[in-house]
Design an enzyme around this catalytic site. Sequence first.
Site, PDB file in Angstrom:
ATOM      1  N   LYS A  22       0.670  -1.228  -0.108  1.00 38.43           N
ATOM      2  CA  LYS A  22      -0.085  -0.637   0.195  1.00 38.43           C
ATOM      3  C   LYS A  22       0.561   1.554   0.067  1.00 38.43           C
ATOM      4  O   LYS A  22       0.374   1.927  -0.848  1.00 38.43           O
ATOM      5  CB  LYS A  22      -0.829   0.438   1.278  1.00 38.43           C
ATOM      6  N   ASN A  23       1.719   1.048   1.115  1.00 33.04           N
ATOM      7  CA  ASN A  23       2.584   2.806   1.072  1.00 33.04           C
ATOM      8  C   ASN A  23       3.364   2.276   0.083  1.00 33.04           C
ATOM      9  O   ASN A  23       4.140   3.427  -0.322  1.00 33.04           O
ATOM     10  CB  ASN A  23       3.329   2.272   2.615  1.00 33.04           C
ATOM     11  N   CYS A 124      -4.307  12.693  12.379  1.00 37.29           N
ATOM     12  CA  CYS A 124      -5.127  11.354  12.192  1.00 37.29           C
ATOM     13  C   CYS A 124      -5.073  10.771  13.568  1.00 37.29           C
ATOM     14  O   CYS A 124      -4.357  11.100  14.940  1.00 37.29           O
ATOM     15  CB  CYS A 124      -5.138  10.541  11.245  1.00 37.29           C
ATOM     16  N   ARG A 129       0.522  14.420  13.072  1.00 32.74           N
ATOM     17  CA  ARG A 129       1.162  14.409  11.742  1.00 32.74           C
ATOM     18  C   ARG A 129       0.734  15.837  10.815  1.00 32.74           C
ATOM     19  O   ARG A 129       0.420  15.484   9.924  1.00 32.74           O
ATOM     20  CB  ARG A 129       0.249  13.850  10.868  1.00 32.74           C
ATOM     21  N   PRO A 130       1.794  16.992  11.075  1.00 31.45           N
ATOM     22  CA  PRO A 130       2.326  17.979  10.355  1.00 31.45           C
ATOM     23  C   PRO A 130       2.404  17.982   8.603  1.00 31.45           C
ATOM     24  O   PRO A 130       3.431  16.499   8.466  1.00 31.45           O
ATOM     25  CB  PRO A 130       3.534  18.691  11.426  1.00 31.45           C
ATOM     26  N   ASP A 314       4.904   0.699  11.808  1.00 31.65           N
ATOM     27  CA  ASP A 314       3.616   0.672  11.611  1.00 31.65           C
ATOM     28  C   ASP A 314       3.316  -1.134  11.739  1.00 31.65           C
ATOM     29  O   ASP A 314       2.596  -2.553  11.445  1.00 31.65           O
ATOM     30  CB  ASP A 314       3.638   0.689   9.792  1.00 31.65           C
ATOM     31  N   ARG A 406      -8.336  -0.675   5.162  1.00 27.68           N
ATOM     32  CA  ARG A 406      -7.595   0.554   4.494  1.00 27.68           C
ATOM     33  C   ARG A 406      -5.950  -0.296   3.859  1.00 27.68           C
ATOM     34  O   ARG A 406      -5.625  -0.109   3.075  1.00 27.68           O
ATOM     35  CB  ARG A 406      -7.042   1.125   5.111  1.00 27.68           C
TER      36      ARG A 406
HETATM   37  C1  LIG Z   1       1.029   6.422   3.155  1.00 25.17           C
HETATM   38  C2  LIG Z   1       2.333   5.654   3.813  1.00 25.17           C
HETATM   39  O1  LIG Z   1       3.269   5.844   3.089  1.00 25.17           O
HETATM   40  N1  LIG Z   1       2.539   6.373   5.295  1.00 25.17           N
HETATM   41  C3  LIG Z   1       2.958   6.225   6.125  1.00 25.17           C
HETATM   42  C4  LIG Z   1       4.223   7.057   6.990  1.00 25.17           C
HETATM   43  O2  LIG Z   1       3.325   8.026   6.759  1.00 25.17           O
HETATM   44  P1  LIG Z   1       3.940   9.592   6.785  1.00 25.17           P
HETATM   45  O3  LIG Z   1       4.628   9.940   5.646  1.00 25.17           O
HETATM   46  O4  LIG Z   1       2.835  10.883   7.485  1.00 25.17           O
HETATM   47  O5  LIG Z   1       5.010   9.707   8.299  1.00 25.17           O
HETATM   48  P2  LIG Z   1       7.105  10.341   7.904  1.00 25.17           P
HETATM   49  O6  LIG Z   1       7.637   9.990   7.813  1.00 25.17           O
HETATM   50  O7  LIG Z   1       6.108  11.596   7.358  1.00 25.17           O
HETATM   51  O8  LIG Z   1       6.267  10.880  10.042  1.00 25.17           O
HETATM   52  C5  LIG Z   1       7.811  10.869  10.845  1.00 25.17           C
HETATM   53  C6  LIG Z   1       7.286  11.274  11.613  1.00 25.17           C
HETATM   54  O9  LIG Z   1       7.857  12.548  10.558  1.00 25.17           O
HETATM   55  C7  LIG Z   1       6.534  14.151  11.382  1.00 25.17           C
HETATM   56  N2  LIG Z   1       6.248  14.772  10.405  1.00 25.17           N
HETATM   57  C8  LIG Z   1       6.098  14.651   9.181  1.00 25.17           C
HETATM   58  C9  LIG Z   1       6.391  15.311   8.273  1.00 25.17           C
HETATM   59  C10 LIG Z   1       6.111  16.771   8.354  1.00 25.17           C
HETATM   60  O10 LIG Z   1       5.539  17.931   7.611  1.00 25.17           O
HETATM   61  N3  LIG Z   1       6.268  16.966  10.188  1.00 25.17           N
HETATM   62  C11 LIG Z   1       6.485  16.446  10.922  1.00 25.17           C
HETATM   63  O11 LIG Z   1       6.701  16.455  11.880  1.00 25.17           O
HETATM   64  C12 LIG Z   1       5.753  12.985  12.026  1.00 25.17           C
HETATM   65  O12 LIG Z   1       4.524  14.142  12.553  1.00 25.17           O
HETATM   66  C13 LIG Z   1       6.325  12.185  12.430  1.00 25.17           C
HETATM   67  O13 LIG Z   1       6.218  11.472  13.381  1.00 25.17           O
HETATM   68  O14 LIG Z   1       5.651   7.054   7.305  1.00 25.17           O
HETATM   69  C14 LIG Z   1       4.966   6.496   8.437  1.00 25.17           C
HETATM   70  C15 LIG Z   1       6.141   6.127   9.090  1.00 25.17           C
HETATM   71  O15 LIG Z   1       7.142   5.043   8.540  1.00 25.17           O
HETATM   72  C16 LIG Z   1       4.337   5.270   8.164  1.00 25.17           C
HETATM   73  O16 LIG Z   1       4.178   4.973   9.311  1.00 25.17           O
HETATM   74  C17 LIG Z   1       3.214   4.884   7.049  1.00 25.17           C
HETATM   75  O17 LIG Z   1       2.339   4.009   7.307  1.00 25.17           O
HETATM   76  C1  LIG Z   2      -0.378   4.451   9.452  1.00 22.23           C
HETATM   77  C2  LIG Z   2      -0.672   4.537   8.056  1.00 22.23           C
HETATM   78  O1  LIG Z   2      -1.054   4.254   6.894  1.00 22.23           O
HETATM   79  P1  LIG Z   2      -1.536   6.505   6.685  1.00 22.23           P
HETATM   80  O2  LIG Z   2       0.195   6.488   6.782  1.00 22.23           O
HETATM   81  O3  LIG Z   2      -1.372   5.803   5.197  1.00 22.23           O
HETATM   82  O4  LIG Z   2      -2.294   6.457   7.665  1.00 22.23           O
HETATM   83  C3  LIG Z   2      -0.046   2.653   7.641  1.00 22.23           C
HETATM   84  O5  LIG Z   2       0.064   2.406   7.110  1.00 22.23           O
HETATM   85  O6  LIG Z   2       0.278   2.253   9.157  1.00 22.23           O
END
Ligand SMILES: CC(=O)N[C@H]1[C@@H](OP(=O)(O)OP(=O)(O)OC[C@H]2O[C@@H](n3ccc(=O)[nH]c3=O)[C@H](O)[C@@H]2O)O[C@H](CO)[C@@H](O)[C@@H]1O
Ligand SMILES: C=C(OP(=O)(O)O)C(=O)O
Length: 429
Positions: A22-23, A124, A129-130, A314, A406
Site C-alpha cells: 500500500k505505502n 489522524c 502528523r504535520p 507500522d 485500508r
Molecule cells: C502512506 C504511507 O506511506 N504512510 C507511512 C508514512 O507516513 P508519513 O509519510 O505520513 O510519515 P512520516 O515519515 O512523514 O512521519 C514521520 C514523523 O515525521 C513527522 N513529520 C512528518 C512530516 C512533516 O512535514 N513534519 C513532521 O514533523 C511526523 O509527525 C512523524 O512524527 O510513513 C510512516 C512512518 O514510517 C508510516 O507509519 C506510514 O504508514
Molecule cells: C499509518 C499508516 O498509513 P497512513 O500513513 O496512510 O495513515 C499505516 O500504513 O500504518
Amino acid sequence: MDKIRVRGGNVLKGTIDISGAKNAALPLMTAALLSDETLTLSNVPHLADISTLLSLLAQHGVEVSMDGNASGGHTGRVMKLTAKTITSTTAPYDIVRKMRASFLVMGPLVARCGLARVSQPGGCAIGGRPIDLHLKGLQALGAEIELSEGYVEARAPKGLVGGRFVFPVVSVGASENLLMAACLAKGETELVNVAREPEVVDLGHCLIAMGAKIEGLGTDTVRIQGVDRLHAAQHQIVADRIEAGTYAIAAAITGGDILLRHAHIDHLPVFVDKLREAGVTITAEAEGVRVARTAAPLIGVDVMTEPFPGFATDLQAQTMALMTVANGAAMMTETIFENRFMHVPELARMGANVTIHGSSALVRGVKRLTGAQVMATDLRASVSLVLAGLAAEGETIVHRVYHLDRGYERLEEKLAACGADVERVREAG
Ligand SMILES: CC(=O)N[C@H]1[C@@H](OP(=O)(O)OP(=O)(O)OC[C@H]2O[C@@H](n3ccc(=O)[nH]c3=O)[C@H](O)[C@@H]2O)O[C@H](CO)[C@@H](O)[C@@H]1O
Ligand SMILES: C=C(OP(=O)(O)O)C(=O)O
C-alpha cells in the site's frame, strides 16, 4: 459496518502470498501526474486507500484502466494511469480528509503545472502528523507557499528550481513529495537525511524508469538532476513488508509455520532480529521468507520504533500483541507517532497486562488471552486485535474493520487458508 470474528487456538500452517505494498502503491500512483504518457503499475493491491486515491487522481484528469484481479497471481492487478492533461490542480477537502497520503499529489502537481492547491490533511488517530517538512522542502525548490481556507497553495509559475534540503527529522511522505517534485525542477537537487524506506526506494526506481536522473537511493543523501519531461514506464510494486511482518506474527503467536511468498527479508532487518531474539525461526527461502515457532517458547523483547532500517512503527501494534503472550516483560517504545498505543486498552479487554508510561508501554506477558469484543481504532491497531484473537481462548469480535480494509487485502481469506478460524460478519447499513 463489517466485523471480524476470530476463534483462537488454531496453529497456522501454509503459504501466504504477500501483496503489493500500500505505502509504495500510493506514491507510485501520484507519480503518474508527472508525465503525459502512461504509467503501468503491476502488483497493485486491492484496498480502500487505492480506490480513494483513484478518485482523487480522476478529478485531476488522470485516466485509469485496470486489468486482472487481486487473486490473479503475484503481478495480478495491473493499473494504467495516463495524465495526458491535468484538468484540475486542486485536491479537494472531501477526498484528502479520507486519506493523508492524498497530500502526495502536491509535489507532482506543482512540478508539472507550476501550481497546486491541496487541502490540508489534518491529523489522524495516531498523531498530529504535520506537513511542515513537505512545505519547507518545496520552498527550497523555489515554490511559494500560502495557506488559506484550509488549503495549501504552492506556486512556481516559472517552474521549480533545484535546491538543497536537509530534513531535520526523517519523513517518508515529505521525502516522496520532494523526490517527485525534484525530477522536473531545473538543475540539481540534494536531499539530505532523506527516508530510506523500501517504499521510497521503489518510488525512486519507478521515477528512473520514467526517465528521471536520481542517485543515492536507499542512502540518506539523494541527488536528482532535473529533466524536462518524464515518459511512459512499467513498474512492479514492491511486496508489502508490513503485511509480511503482520503474517509473520500470525505464525509466531500461534506456534505455526508460514511461508510468506514474495516477502524480502532485508526489508525488515530489525524486526527479523527482534523476532529471532523472541524465539521465532526466520529463514530466507527462494520463494520468500519462512517464519516458524514450532517448539520454542516466546520470550519478551524490548522494541523501539525508528525510521528504516530501524523497527517500523507500522509493526509496533502487531508486535505488542505477540509480546502480550511472551514469557517475561517487553518494553515497547514508540518514537514516530505520539498516539500509537490505542490498541492497549483493547488488548487489555482480552487479558493483556500492559501499562503505558509516556511513549513507552511495558508489556508483561500473560499465560493466555481470552476472546472479547474489541474496537479497531486505526489500521495497524485493528490487525493487532485480530492477531491477539488468533492466540486467545474463545471468540474475539473486532468491530469497525473498515480500518483494516485500508491496508490488508483478503485478510480473512489469507489467514483461513493457513487454518485460522476467522470470518467477516457483514452487516447491512
Ligand atoms: C502512506 C504511507 O506511506 N504512510 C507511512 C508514512 O507516513 P508519513 O509519510 O505520513 O510519515 P512520516 O515519515 O512523514 O512521519 C514521520 C514523523 O515525521 C513527522 N513529520 C512528518 C512530516 C512533516 O512535514 N513534519 C513532521 O514533523 C511526523 O509527525 C512523524 O512524527 O510513513 C510512516 C512512518 O514510517 C508510516 O507509519 C506510514 O504508514
Ligand atoms: C499509518 C499508516 O498509513 P497512513 O500513513 O496512510 O495513515 C499505516 O500504513 O500504518
